[in-house]
Enzyme design. Structure first.
Site, PDB file in Angstrom:
ATOM      1  N   LYS A   1      -1.317  -3.181  -7.900  1.00 66.61           N
ATOM      2  CA  LYS A   1      -1.863  -2.073  -7.117  1.00 66.61           C
ATOM      3  C   LYS A   1      -1.293  -0.729  -7.571  1.00 66.61           C
ATOM      4  O   LYS A   1      -1.700   0.316  -7.060  1.00 66.61           O
ATOM      5  CB  LYS A   1      -1.579  -2.287  -5.631  1.00 66.61           C
ATOM      6  CG  LYS A   1      -2.260  -3.519  -5.039  1.00 66.61           C
ATOM      7  CD  LYS A   1      -1.943  -3.669  -3.563  1.00 66.61           C
ATOM      8  CE  LYS A   1      -2.427  -5.006  -3.008  1.00 66.61           C
ATOM      9  NZ  LYS A   1      -3.888  -5.085  -2.938  1.00 66.61           N
TER      10      LYS A   1
ATOM     11  N   GLN B   1       0.808  -1.216   0.000  1.00 63.38           N
ATOM     12  CA  GLN B   1       0.000   0.000   0.000  1.00 63.38           C
ATOM     13  C   GLN B   1       0.847   1.275   0.000  1.00 63.38           C
ATOM     14  O   GLN B   1       0.300   2.375   0.111  1.00 63.38           O
ATOM     15  CB  GLN B   1      -0.935   0.012   1.224  1.00 63.38           C
ATOM     16  CG  GLN B   1      -1.899  -1.152   1.281  1.00 63.38           C
ATOM     17  CD  GLN B   1      -2.895  -1.167   0.142  1.00 63.38           C
ATOM     18  OE1 GLN B   1      -3.188  -0.122  -0.457  1.00 63.38           O
ATOM     19  NE2 GLN B   1      -3.426  -2.333  -0.191  1.00 63.38           N
TER      20      GLN B   1
ATOM     21  N   CYS C   1      -8.758  -9.117   4.631  1.00 61.13           N
ATOM     22  CA  CYS C   1      -7.624  -9.970   4.991  1.00 61.13           C
ATOM     23  C   CYS C   1      -6.925  -9.459   6.253  1.00 61.13           C
ATOM     24  O   CYS C   1      -5.689  -9.505   6.365  1.00 61.13           O
ATOM     25  CB  CYS C   1      -6.619 -10.088   3.839  1.00 61.13           C
ATOM     26  SG  CYS C   1      -7.290 -10.930   2.390  1.00 61.13           S
TER      27      CYS C   1
END
Length: 409
Positions: free
Chosen positions: A224, A201, A362
């Site tokens: 991502k 992230q 998750c």
């Protein structure tokens, strides 16, 4: 940064869902792909497709150049000392498992400590559970503050001389928390431990310099950050990679094979058994070019501004609970709407053409810490706008009306 203009670079965003223009707010799960990345993968398959390293024919040479060129691009992207410190993997999960199996299980002993946090994605939690069970090491957790952050005082108190590995997300995929990786690395190294960073992230949203932060291992995924699915990378300091054992064996990763003994290639190739993800690496290189052309600092500024706007809009809606710190966070907002189940919220939002994520993300231990079973999450990227946030806020009001929700007074 002109997000509306950037949106036109992403073909998938030019569509309607349930009669409404698509608002894609599930970027923390996977980002969309710009035309340049799609074309790069297409061009590879149409022009250069061959296996790498083995062939001496022209297509094989071109494919090898493209694949190894992508490795060099990733090394520059992270400011690694050498492209030899970059291992291509299927993504963050595979990269973290490689460290936990190839490094941790080879070096840990009974009584050693592994330190993580309750905010970790399962991919940065379960491998360490398994490594601890296999070696007799102890798994320890840095406690969370009420707003979902950690303090350096708690890091100092948790990391001891017995700690051998500290593994932590640069940014939480639920709370949005950005952890002070450089300071945590200092504490880990002072105690003789290494630091492993889950960068799933962070790499899409901010510039990460692994040498400046003194990170020992860093894992991230291409999908991502505008790249293809099925490709990611593990950065590791050369001296640590040299100590690691491969966990997959077969073609490509060998040097010499006899009937009863074999030896391995040098790093990084000893960790890349079999035919690698060549087209994925080509697409990842194109994604890095795309992001660097815009500028990671510019993307970071845009997302922080958009996130603050979203926090203001959603906080003004009665019944909405927002999780995580209100400042210094990556571009996502995790929330619940009263006692309406997040899956129901996401379903109604989808009827308005708005894609968000719902579930435990998750992060089941973190959900229990938050005292919820699940949450909804809106996550932003470079092509999202304030108008997208307005659509989300208006649709949440409609969702309240649909379920007849009234906040408890």
């Amino acid at each position: 940064m002109d997000s509306l203009a950037l949106k036109s670079e992403f073909p998938i965003l030019n569509q309607e869902i349930n009669g409404h223009p698509l608002v894609y707010l599930d970027n923390a799960a996977t980002s969309q792909k710009p035309r340049s990345v799609i074309e790069a993968v297409k061009r590879y398959y149409e022009w250069d497709n061959a296996n790498v390293h083995r062939g001496v024919h022209t297509l094989g040479s071109r494919a090898t150049d493209a694949y190894e060129g992508a490795r060099e691009k990733v090394a520059r992207f992270l400011n690694a000392s050498s492209s030899r410190e970059i291992i291509f993997t299927r993504g963050t999960t595979t990269a973290l498992n490689l460290v936990a199996s190839g490094y941790a299980r080879q070096t840990l002993q009974e009584g050693d400590e592994i330190v993580i946090t309750p905010m970790e994605h399962h991919a940065n939690l379960i491998p360490w559970q398994q490594a601890a069970k296999a070696t007799g090491a102890t798994l320890k957790y840095i406690p969370l503050q009420p707003n979902g952050t950690i303090t350096l005082e708690d890091v100092e108190a948790t990391v001891t001389e017995r700690t051998k590995i500290v593994s932590i997300a640069f940014a939480s995929n639920v709370l949005g928390t950005i952890n002070p990786i450089g300071r945590i690395a200092e504490i880990a190294h002072r105690n003789g431990a290494i630091i492993v960073v889950d960068g799933a992230q962070s790499s899409p949203h901010m510039k990460v310099d692994v040498r400046a932060l003194d990170i020992d291992f860093y894992a991230f995924s291409g999908h991502k950050m505008c790249g293809p699915t099925g490709i990611g990378a593990l950065y590791g300091k050369s001296r640590l990679l040299e100590r690691m054992e491969p966990i997959e064996f077969g073609g490509e990763m060998i040097d010499f094979v006899d009937l009863y003994e074999s030896t391995w290639k040098e790093i990084p190739w000893k960790f890349e058994g079999g035919t690698p993800i060549i087209a994925g690496a080509v697409g990842l290189a194109a994604a890095i070019d795309f992001l660097e052309q815009i500028g990671l600092d510019e993307i970071d500024r845009h997302e922080k501004k958009l996130t603050q706007y979203a926090l203001e809009r959603l906080s003004a809606i009665d019944g909405v609970t927002i999780y995580g710190p209100r400042e210094d966070r990556v571009g996502l907002v995790t929330f619940n709407l009263g006692d309406v189940h997040p899956h129901d919220v996401a379903t109604v939002l989808d009827t308005e053409g708005i894609a968000v994520r719902a579930g435990h993300h998750c992060c089941q231990p973190l959900m229990r810490w938050l005292n919820v079973s699940a949450t909804a999450r809106a996550s932003f990227y470079l092509y999202n706008t304030e108008q997208d946030v307005d659509r989300l806020a208006d649709a949440l009001v409609k969702t309240k009306e649909f379920f007849g929700y009234e906040p408890v007074r």
